[in-house]
Motif scaffolding. Structure first.
Motif, short mmCIF file in Angstrom:
data_model
loop_
_atom_site.label_atom_id
_atom_site.label_comp_id
_atom_site.label_asym_id
_atom_site.label_seq_id
_atom_site.Cartn_x
_atom_site.Cartn_y
_atom_site.Cartn_z
N PHE A 487 0.82 -1.21 0.00
CA PHE A 487 0.00 0.00 0.00
C PHE A 487 0.86 1.26 0.00
O PHE A 487 2.07 1.23 0.26
CB PHE A 487 -0.95 0.01 1.20
N PHE A 488 0.18 2.37 -0.30
CA PHE A 488 0.73 3.72 -0.21
C PHE A 488 -0.17 4.49 0.75
O PHE A 488 -1.40 4.43 0.64
CB PHE A 488 0.72 4.38 -1.60
N LYS A 489 0.42 5.22 1.70
CA LYS A 489 -0.39 6.05 2.58
C LYS A 489 0.27 7.41 2.76
O LYS A 489 1.46 7.52 3.06
CB LYS A 489 -0.61 5.40 3.95
N LEU A 490 -0.55 8.45 2.55
CA LEU A 490 -0.13 9.83 2.70
C LEU A 490 -0.88 10.42 3.89
O LEU A 490 -2.11 10.44 3.91
CB LEU A 490 -0.45 10.62 1.42
N PHE A 491 -0.15 10.90 4.89
CA PHE A 491 -0.74 11.40 6.12
C PHE A 491 -0.89 12.92 6.07
O PHE A 491 -0.22 13.61 5.29
CB PHE A 491 0.13 11.03 7.33
N MET A 492 -1.75 13.45 6.95
CA MET A 492 -1.98 14.89 7.00
C MET A 492 -0.73 15.69 7.32
O MET A 492 -0.55 16.82 6.88
CB MET A 492 -3.05 15.22 8.05
N ASP A 493 0.17 15.11 8.13
CA ASP A 493 1.36 15.84 8.54
C ASP A 493 2.52 15.71 7.57
O ASP A 493 3.64 16.14 7.85
CB ASP A 493 1.80 15.41 9.95
N GLY A 494 2.27 15.11 6.40
CA GLY A 494 3.30 15.01 5.37
C GLY A 494 4.05 13.70 5.35
O GLY A 494 4.90 13.48 4.48
N ARG A 495 3.78 12.80 6.31
CA ARG A 495 4.44 11.50 6.27
C ARG A 495 3.89 10.65 5.12
O ARG A 495 2.70 10.73 4.80
CB ARG A 495 4.23 10.75 7.59
N ILE A 496 4.76 9.87 4.52
CA ILE A 496 4.37 8.94 3.46
C ILE A 496 4.94 7.57 3.80
O ILE A 496 6.10 7.44 4.16
CB ILE A 496 4.92 9.40 2.09
N ILE A 497 4.10 6.56 3.70
CA ILE A 497 4.53 5.18 3.91
C ILE A 497 4.20 4.40 2.65
O ILE A 497 3.08 4.47 2.15
CB ILE A 497 3.84 4.56 5.13
N VAL A 498 5.20 3.68 2.13
CA VAL A 498 4.98 2.76 1.01
C VAL A 498 5.39 1.37 1.48
O VAL A 498 6.53 1.15 1.86
CB VAL A 498 5.78 3.16 -0.24
N SER A 499 4.44 0.45 1.46
CA SER A 499 4.71 -0.93 1.85
C SER A 499 4.74 -1.76 0.58
O SER A 499 3.70 -2.03 -0.02
CB SER A 499 3.63 -1.43 2.81
N ALA A 500 5.93 -2.13 0.15
CA ALA A 500 6.11 -2.98 -1.02
C ALA A 500 6.91 -4.21 -0.57
O ALA A 500 6.55 -4.82 0.43
CB ALA A 500 6.80 -2.21 -2.14
N LYS A 501 8.00 -4.56 -1.25
CA LYS A 501 8.83 -5.66 -0.74
C LYS A 501 9.43 -5.26 0.60
O LYS A 501 9.58 -6.07 1.50
CB LYS A 501 9.93 -6.01 -1.75
#
Length: 600
Positions: A487-501
């Motif tokens: 998944f890709f997640k963009l948070f209100m405070d500017g954090r970004i998380i990408v869960s791939a391999k």
């Protein structure tokens, strides 16, 4: 150069000096603005502004901007062109822009007039809830009208009003540091923003960070309809001349309601004459406030929601705490209240804001008219360009690549200017706020590259840890039935998380206007594991007695399901999933790659 295309009025301004207290060019015969009205006369010719105001109500489109914001394409105007196709909304608004510019060029002084010719950069504005498509259309309309405007730099209206006041105060030697709530009450929308103003050491101008901005589609036009409903029982059939049908009567009454609303800002009782009705129609401020009371209460509820959103913008905000805060505590977040827009003239508005937020309100002192605040703010070029916004003005795209590095597909992860939460979600959900999208790669995809694009579909450069890049490449994992989705997640405070391999984290500390090749600054983030102790948790029978004391069992989380329940499952796929008690749910689980469960 700035143009404020509002729901009710249209203004043009040119600032040739930061010391100019009022850059507005008067384009109306009576007021500095002209009405945002478009109509068609008896000969089938389109009329704009004050000329449209002189037409019969059934010949006029009163709120065409609202139709643009709703992404409508065409509109029927009264009795125009009975057999022809309805006119395009974009063409009509272009004509309104051209009329406003014509009036501005005719009335501007010789030192200002050259800046109104084609080729000069113009700033535009829009309601805070507009997404990418209406912004793109407005930019294209302005371009066809001869203006040089970028849809990526269209500013939310309450933000522009706040810029006007902040820069005006700076010119007077008083930077209003702290948090300002901008209450911009116009004809079509109530726009509310919370701005944080700071003066960093050595900086030429204050730094303005937009913590939150949103719009409520319940404003001046809605109050006009409520007043009109109040008037109708007194407008008996015997009083009309008989030349009007029911549609025209309703529109004439609505226009009278608007006139009464404006008149009662300065007096306790007003009288209006309706064309075709045989006697004057009175209305009092007491009646106005009674009609307005339910709408004002919704406005105040909206204000406190926006304050909560502003707190959620802070890095690693505690959403549970924010949800629980009462009005008294939320009011402490605000240090200044700025009123803008014509509806803010209603005395009850300022009284209620001051009572509930414990602060005195201000109106931009250099402008006199609150209707001018937005267009004035747009003319502070450097302040507008340097804004730190509350959401990205560009989109995030996943480009999927095969083993040879060839692009074989793409997926939109986030569209520019989209909200980072659903309405009221910040205060009803347990998880971190943000936009989460599961990656959906083609079957033969080997890797993914996260790129950014603007409203016009042009690629936006990124600067990752000081190095320019056109995207962030990541290897994809082979999916198994027991694994959490990538998944890709963009948070209100500017954090970004990408869960791939692998599970990667980034942080974009600022959402600027990306103009002239400016890159978005991206920082890699690392977070230490966060331990959590569970006591006396009952285990499923198939694990009890099988796991040795002190043994470490690794697993993954899934959830929440429609019932809000989370489950943990051993990573090797053995055993059953373990339900997690809701009281132990940790918001950071949504961003975890794996969770280790130690059973003793």
């Amino acid at each position: 150069v700035a143009v404020d295309f509002g729901t009710s009025t249209m203004l043009v301004a040119v600032r040739t000096s930061e010391e100019d207290p009022d850059p507005t060019i008067p384009i109306g015969d009576v007021d500095p603005w002209m009405p945002s009205l478009i109509g068609v006369d008896d000969q089938g010719e389109f009329q704009y502004g004050e000329a449209a105001e002189r037409l019969r109500p059934d010949q006029v489109v009163p709120s065409i901007k609202t139709l643009l914001g709703a992404n409508e394409q065409t509109v029927d105007i009264g009795r125009q062109g009975a057999g022809g196709p309805p006119p395009r909304i974009d063409d009509l608004i272009q004509g309104l822009f051209e009329e406003a510019l014509h009036q501005a060029r005719a009335r501007a002084g010789p030192d200002v007039r050259p800046y109104l010719e084609s080729g000069f950069k113009v700033h535009l504005c829009c309601p805070a809830n507009w997404t990418a498509e209406p912004r793109r259309r407005l930019g294209e309309i302005a371009k066809r009208a001869g203006l040089k405007a970028s849809p990526d730099e269209i500013v939310d209206e309450p933000i522009a009003a706040g810029v006007s006041w902040v820069m005006g105060q700076e010119g007077a030697g008083e930077v209003p540091e702290g948090r300002t709530l901008v209450f911009d009450y116009g004809g079509g929308t109530l726009d509310v923003a919370v701005l944080e103003v700071a003066r960093p050491d050595g900086a030429a101008h204050p730094e303005i960070t937009v913590l939150a901005a949103d719009a409520l589609l319940y404003a001046g036009d809605s109050l006009d309809e409520r007043i009109s409903d109040d008037l109708k029982p007194s407008l008996t059939s015997s009083g009309w001349s008989g030349e009007q049908d029911e549609v025209e009567k309703n529109q004439l009454t609505l226009r009278a309601a608007r006139d009464l609303k404006h008149a009662l800002t300065d007096t306790d009782e007003a009288v209006v004459r309706i064309p075709g009705f045989d006697r004057p129609v009175p209305y009092t401020r007491e009646q106005l406030e009674a009609a307005f009371r339910p709408q004002l209460e919704k406005a105040m509820e909206f204000v406190f929601n926006v304050i909560k959103m502003s707190m959620a913008r802070e890095h690693h905000a505690d959403y549970g705490l924010i949800r629980s805060l009462e009005e008294e505590r939320l009011a402490d977040e605000i240090h200044h209240i700025l009123l803008a827009g014509g509806m803010s003239r209603i005395p009850r508005v300022s009284k209620e804001l001051g009572l509930r937020l414990h602060e005195r309100f201000v109106v931009d002192p250099g402008l006199v008219d609150p209707e001018k605040s937005v267009v004035s703010g747009l003319t502070f070029k450097d302040a507008v360009s340097g804004l730190n916004l509350h959401r990205p003005g560009f989109g995030f795209i996943a480009e999927y690549l095969n083993a040879q590095g060839e692009k074989i597909g793409e997926q939109v992860l986030y569209e520019a200017f989209s909200p980072l939460y659903k309405k009221y979600e910040p205060f009803t959900q347990l998880t971190d706020l943000g936009v989460r999208v599961n990656l959906n790669p083609p079957a033969d995809a080997h890797s993914v590259k996260i790129i950014c694009r603007d409203i016009l579909d042009q690629e936006v450069p990124l600067r990752l840890e000081g190095q320019d890049t056109n995207g962030i490449p990541l290897e994809l994992a082979l999916q198994h039935s027991y694994q959490s989705p990538q998944f890709f997640k963009l948070f209100m405070d500017g954090r970004i998380i990408v869960s791939a391999k692998h599970h990667v984290r980034f942080w974009i500390p600022r959402w600027p206007f990306l103009r002239d090749g400016l890159a978005a600054e991206v920082r890699a983030q690392t977070e230490p594991p966060r331990p959590r102790l569970w006591d006396n948790i009952t285990l499923p029978e198939d694990l009890t007695g099988v796991v040795d004391p002190g043994q470490m069992v690794e697993g993954v989380l899934s959830g929440p399901n429609p019932n809000g329940q989370w489950h943990w499952r051993p990573l090797d796929g053995t055993g059953t999933s373990i339900p997690v008690p809701p009281a132990l749910v940790d918001p950071l689980w949504t961003s975890a790659d794996k969770v280790r469960l130690r059973i003793r």
